[in-house]
Motif scaffolding. Structure first.
Motif, PDB file in Angstrom:
ATOM      1  N   GLY A 135       0.873  -1.185   0.046  1.00 45.18           N
ATOM      2  CA  GLY A 135      -0.020  -0.057  -0.007  1.00 45.18           C
ATOM      3  C   GLY A 135       0.933   1.137   0.070  1.00 45.18           C
ATOM      4  O   GLY A 135       0.772   2.083  -0.728  1.00 45.18           O
ATOM      5  N   ASP A 136       1.735   1.167   0.805  1.00 50.94           N
ATOM      6  CA  ASP A 136       2.596   2.596   0.934  1.00 50.94           C
ATOM      7  C   ASP A 136       3.595   2.679  -0.334  1.00 50.94           C
ATOM      8  O   ASP A 136       3.425   3.769  -0.906  1.00 50.94           O
ATOM      9  N   ALA A 137       4.343   1.643  -0.779  1.00 51.74           N
ATOM     10  CA  ALA A 137       5.074   1.484  -1.779  1.00 51.74           C
ATOM     11  C   ALA A 137       4.385   2.004  -3.251  1.00 51.74           C
ATOM     12  O   ALA A 137       4.765   2.778  -3.934  1.00 51.74           O
ATOM     13  N   SER A 138       3.290   1.402  -3.331  1.00 47.62           N
ATOM     14  CA  SER A 138       2.108   1.989  -4.495  1.00 47.62           C
ATOM     15  C   SER A 138       1.747   3.246  -4.615  1.00 47.62           C
ATOM     16  O   SER A 138       2.144   3.914  -5.526  1.00 47.62           O
ATOM     17  N   PHE A 139       1.530   3.771  -3.563  1.00 51.04           N
ATOM     18  CA  PHE A 139       1.118   5.043  -3.298  1.00 51.04           C
ATOM     19  C   PHE A 139       2.483   6.064  -3.677  1.00 51.04           C
ATOM     20  O   PHE A 139       2.386   6.982  -4.321  1.00 51.04           O
ATOM     21  N   ILE A 140       3.530   5.857  -3.061  1.00 50.38           N
ATOM     22  CA  ILE A 140       4.825   6.516  -3.242  1.00 50.38           C
ATOM     23  C   ILE A 140       5.114   6.636  -4.633  1.00 50.38           C
ATOM     24  O   ILE A 140       5.642   7.488  -5.187  1.00 50.38           O
ATOM     25  N   ARG A 141       5.108   5.328  -5.286  1.00 52.28           N
ATOM     26  CA  ARG A 141       5.523   5.178  -6.572  1.00 52.28           C
ATOM     27  C   ARG A 141       4.638   6.066  -7.367  1.00 52.28           C
ATOM     28  O   ARG A 141       4.914   6.846  -8.495  1.00 52.28           O
ATOM     29  N   ALA A 142       3.196   5.910  -7.391  1.00 56.43           N
ATOM     30  CA  ALA A 142       2.415   6.623  -8.298  1.00 56.43           C
ATOM     31  C   ALA A 142       2.330   8.221  -7.920  1.00 56.43           C
ATOM     32  O   ALA A 142       2.475   8.822  -8.972  1.00 56.43           O
ATOM     33  N   TRP A 146       3.588  10.622 -10.792  1.00 55.78           N
ATOM     34  CA  TRP A 146       2.800  11.838 -11.269  1.00 55.78           C
ATOM     35  C   TRP A 146       3.436  13.236 -11.275  1.00 55.78           C
ATOM     36  O   TRP A 146       3.235  13.912 -12.136  1.00 55.78           O
ATOM     37  N   VAL A 147       4.194  13.286 -10.113  1.00 60.89           N
ATOM     38  CA  VAL A 147       4.916  14.449 -10.080  1.00 60.89           C
ATOM     39  C   VAL A 147       6.101  14.760 -11.250  1.00 60.89           C
ATOM     40  O   VAL A 147       6.218  15.904 -11.986  1.00 60.89           O
ATOM     41  N   ALA A 176       1.402   6.403 -19.163  1.00 62.53           N
ATOM     42  CA  ALA A 176       1.834   6.795 -18.006  1.00 62.53           C
ATOM     43  C   ALA A 176       0.818   7.036 -17.096  1.00 62.53           C
ATOM     44  O   ALA A 176       0.869   6.664 -15.832  1.00 62.53           O
ATOM     45  N   VAL A 177      -0.455   7.504 -17.486  1.00 63.74           N
ATOM     46  CA  VAL A 177      -1.451   7.757 -16.696  1.00 63.74           C
ATOM     47  C   VAL A 177      -2.423   6.371 -16.220  1.00 63.74           C
ATOM     48  O   VAL A 177      -2.614   6.261 -15.113  1.00 63.74           O
ATOM     49  N   ASP A 178      -2.111   5.400 -17.079  1.00 67.35           N
ATOM     50  CA  ASP A 178      -2.813   4.001 -16.973  1.00 67.35           C
ATOM     51  C   ASP A 178      -1.980   3.402 -15.763  1.00 67.35           C
ATOM     52  O   ASP A 178      -2.558   2.856 -14.777  1.00 67.35           O
ATOM     53  N   PHE A 179      -0.555   3.448 -15.881  1.00 64.86           N
ATOM     54  CA  PHE A 179       0.416   2.766 -14.886  1.00 64.86           C
ATOM     55  C   PHE A 179       0.286   3.457 -13.631  1.00 64.86           C
ATOM     56  O   PHE A 179       0.027   2.911 -12.429  1.00 64.86           O
ATOM     57  N   ILE A 180      -0.056   4.950 -13.533  1.00 65.42           N
ATOM     58  CA  ILE A 180      -0.147   5.785 -12.293  1.00 65.42           C
ATOM     59  C   ILE A 180      -1.436   5.157 -11.411  1.00 65.42           C
ATOM     60  O   ILE A 180      -1.357   5.045 -10.205  1.00 65.42           O
ATOM     61  N   LEU A 181      -2.687   5.290 -12.186  1.00 65.60           N
ATOM     62  CA  LEU A 181      -4.045   4.818 -11.847  1.00 65.60           C
ATOM     63  C   LEU A 181      -4.101   3.457 -11.321  1.00 65.60           C
ATOM     64  O   LEU A 181      -4.459   3.112 -10.389  1.00 65.60           O
ATOM     65  N   ASP A 183      -1.463   1.763 -10.049  1.00 64.26           N
ATOM     66  CA  ASP A 183      -0.723   1.775  -8.630  1.00 64.26           C
ATOM     67  C   ASP A 183      -1.595   2.164  -7.672  1.00 64.26           C
ATOM     68  O   ASP A 183      -1.565   1.881  -6.457  1.00 64.26           O
ATOM     69  N   LEU A 184      -2.284   3.399  -7.871  1.00 61.10           N
ATOM     70  CA  LEU A 184      -3.186   3.715  -6.876  1.00 61.10           C
ATOM     71  C   LEU A 184      -4.470   2.906  -6.465  1.00 61.10           C
ATOM     72  O   LEU A 184      -4.754   2.707  -5.397  1.00 61.10           O
ATOM     73  N   GLU A 185      -4.972   2.238  -7.516  1.00 60.76           N
ATOM     74  CA  GLU A 185      -5.906   1.039  -7.304  1.00 60.76           C
ATOM     75  C   GLU A 185      -5.255   0.031  -6.247  1.00 60.76           C
ATOM     76  O   GLU A 185      -6.144  -0.506  -5.075  1.00 60.76           O
ATOM     77  N   THR A 186      -4.009  -0.151  -6.537  1.00 57.93           N
ATOM     78  CA  THR A 186      -3.277  -1.069  -5.507  1.00 57.93           C
ATOM     79  C   THR A 186      -3.081  -0.599  -4.125  1.00 57.93           C
ATOM     80  O   THR A 186      -3.583  -1.251  -3.134  1.00 57.93           O
ATOM     81  N   ALA A 187      -2.940   0.807  -4.271  1.00 50.69           N
ATOM     82  CA  ALA A 187      -2.679   1.280  -2.803  1.00 50.69           C
ATOM     83  C   ALA A 187      -4.146   1.352  -2.207  1.00 50.69           C
ATOM     84  O   ALA A 187      -4.183   1.062  -0.749  1.00 50.69           O
TER      85      ALA A 187
END
Length: 536
Positions: A135-142, A146-147, A176-181, A183-187
């Motif tokens: 949860g933590d790492a998926s959020f931080i990576r996303a 995103w930044v 890029a958007v799909d990858f980030i999203l 990760d956020l679903e995993t988070a």
């Protein structure tokens, strides 16, 4: 402005000198190394270190903060005599006259790509991450990706299962958007539900924090992939904010109290990041003796200050520390007499003050005062009066040759709170989520006037009448979120990052090329999958 980098004689040296973080090469930290990356021995420790790294990146007034704020109408750092010249380092941020070798542009690219690589190491199955780690790492990576996407338009990504010698792929647009999203679903699936007002619980990833970031990505999605805001995306933004609200997050009154470390209902995610730089960066040397005194640098434009309700020439607090002259709460004011931290009036026989408790909060303009109400002077003995305009000794508007008092100053994490707020910076706040929902409604053709007025009522401002316009929403975001590193993102989304403002370089006006920063030249040499952004 183009970058014509002379690399013929430097290419070999640059290729040899690119750091491991720069090209996302696996480092031998606490990982088990045999043939490339084989997993982390202690992923929990790496996650803890990542939060500490983020806190350090938020604590500085440089890099991320500078690129989000000093590039806008909200902040500028004029040169005052020999102070803040720095070979134009700060001036080119505000004028949009930067290039790919600017220190802040180089650092941001390297640092935040380093964040996402470490998060990928945690997420590698060979690291045996726990659900909390995931949860933590998926959020931080996303968040880190995103930044990079938001600032550079392309994100290098290294698959940790590949050899460390492989060149990172580069994600852009929809990919890029799909990858980030994803990760956020995993988070969201793995992070805890952290209720509002949890204090220390808001220092780590929660479902609310991941939902907030997902809403932010969707709200900006059309900027990254082209076209107009998608109705389904806007509906999802609304649903995500409603889910955050269901966890108890809500608007809360007492605007400047929100930036103390006390638990509140608005803070979705904060970092244990030192706030001292944000406190002293704009204050005059004689304003406070906290941590050695002010730096006399950061100021704001009068046009941004004028977005707030109140007399444009006066900004004082009364004896009870309430704003006068009709200005709104968020604009703050200048106290004419000091207060203790318990809010008691200054008394000569009452000790225990920390110098700086007489510095106001919000926007500081005109005469500044000592604890006992004595007017302060600058270092030359002239009245310490912060001014709207930036003028040289001949009265001409000038970015250089300013005196010590030009520019309205900003205090959000305030000197008057002493050490109480030195290790707490808000990253995600519910008022922003509230305004994102209002904006999503507007993009879908609904009227968000009631939502905007709900926020304005809590902030003790007048209601807006009639139908809210796009400009109203942008202005309200500016008033509510100043100095929270959202201004650049907002101006781009509302199509105003390229508009003219004081000292803006002529060739950058209405030029969308500057909506993203250039890829640093060393990165282009290290990774041939990266392509320089147009206009540089």
């Amino acid at each position: 402005m183009k970058n014509n980098f002379k690399i013929l004689t430097l290419s070999i040296l640059l290729l040899a000198g690119v750091s491991s973080c720069t090209d996302l090469e696996i480092e031998e930290t606490d990982s088990i190394i045999s043939d490339g990356f084989q997993g982390l021995a202690d992923p929990t420790s790496t996650v803890t270190n990542l939060y500490g790294t983020l806190a350090g990146q938020y604590a500085t007034q440089e890099n991320y903060f500078a690129l989000q704020e000093v590039t806008t109408d909200e902040h500028l750092i004029p040169t005052r005599g020999g102070d803040w010249g720095d070979n134009g380092l700060w001036r080119v941020m505000h004028t949009h006259d930067w290039d790919g070798q600017h220190t802040f542009i180089v650092n941001l690219f390297q640092d935040w790509n380093g964040n996402q690589l470490q998060a990928s190491q945690v997420l590698d199955p060979r690291s045996n991450p726990s659900a909390t780690n995931i949860g933590d790492a998926s959020f931080i990576r996303a968040y880190s990706m995103w930044v990079i996407l938001d600032n550079y338009g392309q994100v290098p990504y290294r698959d940790t299962s590949l050899p460390s010698s492989s060149v990172p792929e580069v994600l852009t647009g929809q990919a890029a958007v799909d990858f980030i999203l994803a990760d956020l679903e995993t988070a969201i699936a793995n992070a805890p539900t952290t209720a509002a007002g949890s204090g220390d619980g808001n220092l780590r990833t929660s479902k609310a924090a991941a939902r907030y970031l997902k809403a932010k990505v969707l709200l900006n999605k059309h900027i990254y992939i082209g076209g107009s805001p998608d109705s389904a995306d806007m509906n999802e933004v609304i649903s995500l904010v409603d889910a955050i609200s269901a966890d108890g997050y809500a608007l809360q009154d007492g605007y400047f109290d929100l930036f103390l470390p006390d638990a509140d209902n608005e803070t979705i995610w904060a970092l244990e990041a030192n706030t001292i730089n944000k406190i002293v960066m704009g204050l005059h040397y004689n304003s406070t003796s906290i941590q050695g005194g002010g730096w006399n640098g950061f100021s704001t434009l009068a046009e941004f200050y004028d977005l707030f309700e109140g007399d444009s020439e006066s900004n004082e607090l009364d004896a009870d520390q309430n704003p006068v002259d009709g200005q709104e709460e968020r604009r703050g004011g200048v106290p004419t007499i000091g207060t203790t931290f318990a809010g008691q009036p200054y008394a000569a026989d009452n000790g225990g003050f920390v110098d700086g408790s007489n510095v106001g909060y919000g926007f500081l303009i005109n005469q500044q005062y000592a604890l006992d109400g004595t007017p302060l002077n600058d270092r030359q003995g002239a009245p310490l009066t912060f001014k709207r305009d930036f003028e040289d000794g001949d009265g001409n508007t000038n970015f250089i040759n300013n005196d010590e008092t030009t520019g309205i100053r900003v205090q959000k994490y305030a000197a008057r709170n002493g050490d109480a707020s030195l290790s707490h910076q808000i990253v995600f706040r519910y008022a922003d989520a509230h305004l994102m929902k209002a904006e999503a409604m507007f993009r879908n053709g609904e009227d968000p006037t009631t939502m905007i007025n709900e926020l304005r009522t809590i902030r003790n401002t007048q209601e807006l009448f009639g139908t809210v316009t796009e400009q109203d929403i942008l202005d309200e975001r500016g008033r509510e979120l100043y100095q929270e590193a959202w201004r650049r993102n907002d101006l781009i989304r509302f199509g105003q990052f390229g508009r003219d403002w004081l000292f803006k370089a002529e060739g950058t006006i209405n030029n969308d090329d500057y909506n993203v920063f250039p890829i640093p030249p060393a990165q282009l040499l290290a990774n041939p999958n990266l392509v320089q952004n147009p206009g540089y």
